[in-house]
Scaffold this motif. Structure first.
Motif, PDB file in Angstrom:
ATOM      1  N   SER A   4      24.821 -29.229 -36.098  1.00  0.00           N
ATOM      2  CA  SER A   4      25.354 -30.134 -37.114  1.00  0.00           C
ATOM      3  C   SER A   4      25.434 -29.415 -38.459  1.00  0.00           C
ATOM      4  O   SER A   4      24.850 -28.347 -38.653  1.00  0.00           O
ATOM      5  CB  SER A   4      24.473 -31.372 -37.237  1.00  0.00           C
ATOM      6  N   THR A   5      26.127 -30.031 -39.393  1.00  0.00           N
ATOM      7  CA  THR A   5      26.233 -29.470 -40.742  1.00  0.00           C
ATOM      8  C   THR A   5      24.851 -29.353 -41.373  1.00  0.00           C
ATOM      9  O   THR A   5      24.530 -28.341 -41.997  1.00  0.00           O
ATOM     10  CB  THR A   5      27.141 -30.348 -41.617  1.00  0.00           C
ATOM     11  N   THR A   6      24.020 -30.366 -41.194  1.00  0.00           N
ATOM     12  CA  THR A   6      22.657 -30.332 -41.737  1.00  0.00           C
ATOM     13  C   THR A   6      21.865 -29.187 -41.136  1.00  0.00           C
ATOM     14  O   THR A   6      21.202 -28.432 -41.855  1.00  0.00           O
ATOM     15  CB  THR A   6      21.934 -31.673 -41.466  1.00  0.00           C
ATOM     16  N   ASP A   7      21.944 -29.042 -39.809  1.00  0.00           N
ATOM     17  CA  ASP A   7      21.235 -27.954 -39.144  1.00  0.00           C
ATOM     18  C   ASP A   7      21.718 -26.605 -39.652  1.00  0.00           C
ATOM     19  O   ASP A   7      20.914 -25.690 -39.902  1.00  0.00           O
ATOM     20  CB  ASP A   7      21.404 -28.039 -37.622  1.00  0.00           C
ATOM     21  N   SER A   8      23.019 -26.454 -39.843  1.00  0.00           N
ATOM     22  CA  SER A   8      23.583 -25.194 -40.357  1.00  0.00           C
ATOM     23  C   SER A   8      23.089 -24.913 -41.767  1.00  0.00           C
ATOM     24  O   SER A   8      22.761 -23.771 -42.099  1.00  0.00           O
ATOM     25  CB  SER A   8      25.114 -25.251 -40.352  1.00  0.00           C
TER      26      SER A   8
END
Length: 96
Positions: free
Chosen positions: A2-6
Motif C-alpha cells: 500500500s501507499t502507507t507501507d511504501s
C-alpha cells in the motif's frame, strides 16, 4: 504494498542512510503495517544502530520482525559470523 507501507519503508531506509547503515544486503518489506528486515550488515555497530532505528520506527507499524546478521566481525580467533537477531518485537513493547 500500500501507499502507507511504501512510505514507511522509504522513510525507514532514509533513516538508515542518514545513520550510516549499509542497507545494500538488507531486504526491507512492509505489509499491513508489519515491517520485516532480512539480510546482513557489515558490522555489529551497524546492527546496533539498526535496532535503535527500529525502536523509533513509524507509529503506524504494528509489528517488527528482524532477521539480520553481521556478515563478519574480527575477533581474537579470526573472523566469525554472529547469529541473526530474530526476535519479533512490537512497538508497544518498546514504549514507542
Amino acid at each position: 504494498m500500500s501507499t502507507t507501507d511504501s512510505q514507511i519503508r522509504e522513510t525507514f531506509l532514509q533513516s538508515c542512510g542518514r545513520s550510516g547503515i549499509d542497507t545494500s544486503a538488507l531486504t526491507v518489506e512492509v505489509h499491513g503495517n508489519v515491517l520485516t528486515l532480512k539480510g546482513m550488515v557489515p558490522a555489529e555497530e551497524q546492527r546496533r544502530k539498526l535496532w535503535s532505528l527500529l525502536e523509533a520506527v513509524d507509529t503506524r507499524v504494528t509489528d517488527i520482525v528482524s532477521h539480520v546478521r553481521v556478515i563478519q566481525v574480527a575477533s581474537a580467533g579470526g573472523l566469525t559470523d554472529l547469529p541473526a537477531a530474530s526476535v519479533p518485537i512490537s512497538p508497544q513493547a518498546t514504549g514507542s
